[in-house]
Design an enzyme around this catalytic site. Structure first.
Site, PDB file in Angstrom:
ATOM      1  N   HIS A 241       0.754 -36.345   8.172  1.00 29.95           N
ATOM      2  CA  HIS A 241      -0.463 -35.702   8.688  1.00 29.95           C
ATOM      3  C   HIS A 241      -1.561 -36.721   9.008  1.00 29.95           C
ATOM      4  O   HIS A 241      -1.949 -36.905  10.155  1.00 29.95           O
ATOM      5  CB  HIS A 241      -1.050 -34.744   7.639  1.00 29.95           C
ATOM      6  CG  HIS A 241      -0.188 -33.613   7.209  1.00 29.95           C
ATOM      7  ND1 HIS A 241       0.190 -32.604   8.053  1.00 29.95           N
ATOM      8  CD2 HIS A 241       0.348 -33.305   5.997  1.00 29.95           C
ATOM      9  CE1 HIS A 241       0.905 -31.710   7.382  1.00 29.95           C
ATOM     10  NE2 HIS A 241       1.016 -32.114   6.134  1.00 29.95           N
TER      11      HIS A 241
HETATM   12  C1  BDR Z   1      -3.934 -31.972   5.269  1.00 24.97           C
HETATM   13  O1  BDR Z   1      -4.245 -31.415   3.994  1.00 24.97           O
HETATM   14  C2  BDR Z   1      -4.077 -32.380   2.981  1.00 24.97           C
HETATM   15  O2  BDR Z   1      -3.301 -31.864   1.962  1.00 24.97           O
HETATM   16  C3  BDR Z   1      -3.478 -33.603   3.623  1.00 24.97           C
HETATM   17  O3  BDR Z   1      -4.017 -34.780   3.043  1.00 24.97           O
HETATM   18  C4  BDR Z   1      -3.840 -33.475   5.077  1.00 24.97           C
HETATM   19  O4  BDR Z   1      -5.089 -34.069   5.344  1.00 24.97           O
HETATM   20  C5  BDR Z   1      -2.680 -31.308   5.796  1.00 24.97           C
HETATM   21  O5  BDR Z   1      -2.871 -29.927   5.922  1.00 24.97           O
END
Ligand code: BDR
Ligand code: CA
Length: 313
Positions: A241
């Protein structure tokens, strides 16, 4: 090569940690400051993690500032189930010694925007609480900045653009939907790495890639392995992500984006934090476009970048 000056606003977080490795491993970027926000873990834990990562990277010259301890209006809800109790998965790093900067996250954003203006890009890979507070505190901020790249949202523009924390919402936007609404409507030019591409099976770190990283067996690759192992084992891979948002800045030519009008649902019973894209094309006028959403990634080049800059360093 024009150097891009960034502030990394983050809630470390295992994939945030990979974003650190990529940002600090990329000569195209200069990280002016790190600002932390409550999200995956508390502000306190995330801030400590940020310092540990800066010490690991031997970049204690970079100021690290404390930000919001909770969302603007909502209750605090963390994601320790995903990121582990400390927020850094199975990674164990020494107790940090570096000092926090005296300035708050918002003060740092304001100050750097005044100093660097159009040179400055915010990269927000956690909930948007700090960025929203910075916008509210300085209504001129959107026109001062070069732009904002976020990891956040689920835009329903690919088959994978559905929610992760709920059927329709992505964690960062869901965590502080009121902040996200302010930011999406602020006029800051935004690029969004959302779940549409970060959860796409072709763009994830698959088990094979994880094994390749494990085989490197260096100080840096061992950190990546310790951060990711439990998620890789549980989900047969790891969604990249936050590194995807940073990768966009390193090399935007690897990505295809779609210009959209996006708003954020703050009140829905089932739809809190949904990023709603105007799909009625006759309704979208150019002046209303407020975000470029990543819809396609050159998987080979993206994975090569992750191997070279995150794992090998
Ligand atoms: C996002 O949410 C967090 O858990 C991760 O770091 C990322 O930024 C993904 O949905
Ligand atoms: Ca994050």
């Amino acid at each position: 090569m024009t150097l891009k000056h960034i502030i990394l606003d983050t809630d470390p977080g295992v994939d945030d940690a990979l974003a650190f490795l990529l940002a600090f491993g990329s000569p195209e970027l200069t990280v002016e400051a790190v600002t932390t926000v409550a999200g995956n873990v508390s502000q306190e834990k995330g801030h400590r993690n940020a310092k540990q990562l800066l010490e690991f990277l031997e970049r204690t010259d970079v100021p690290v500032c404390k930000g919001a301890v909770r969302p603007l209006m909502r209750e605090l809800r963390h994601a320790e189930g995903v990121h582990g109790e400390t927020g850094l998965g199975g990674a164990i790093l020494p107790e940090p010694e570096m000092k926090s900067d005296d300035r708050s996250a918002v003060q740092m954003i304001h100050q750097k925007a005044d100093e660097l203006g159009k040179e400055l890009i915010l990269v927000a890979v956690g909930p948007l609480t700090n960025v929203a507070a910075a916008v509210v505190g300085d209504p001129e901020l959107p026109s001062k900045l070069n732009g904002l790249v976020i990891m956040g949202g689920a835009y329903n523009l690919t088959p994978y653009g559905h929610g992760n924390v709920s059927a329709v919402a992505e964690f960062n936007v869901w965590h502080d939907p009121d902040a996200a609404k302010i930011v999406f409507n602020s006029g800051i030019p935004m690029v969004c790495a959302g779940l549409d591409t970060t959860t796409h099976p072709d763009y994830r770190m698959g088990v094979e890639m994880f094994k390749e990283i494990e085989a490197l067996d260096t100080r840096r690759s061992r950190l990546v392995v310790d951060l990711c192992r439990s998620i890789v084992e549980r989900l047969k891979g790891f969604n990249l992500h936050d590194p995807m948002a940073v990768a966009y800045l390193v090399d935007p030519t690897m990505f295809k984006t779609q210009r959209c009008r996006v708003d954020v649902e703050t009140r829905g019973e089932l739809t809190r934090g949904m990023t709603v894209v105007e799909r009625r094309h006759h309704r979208v006028v150019e002046e209303e476009v407020n975000a470029e959403v990543i819809v396609e990634v050159d998987a080979e080049r993206f994975h090569r970048l992750i191997m070279d800059r995150v794992a090998r360093g």
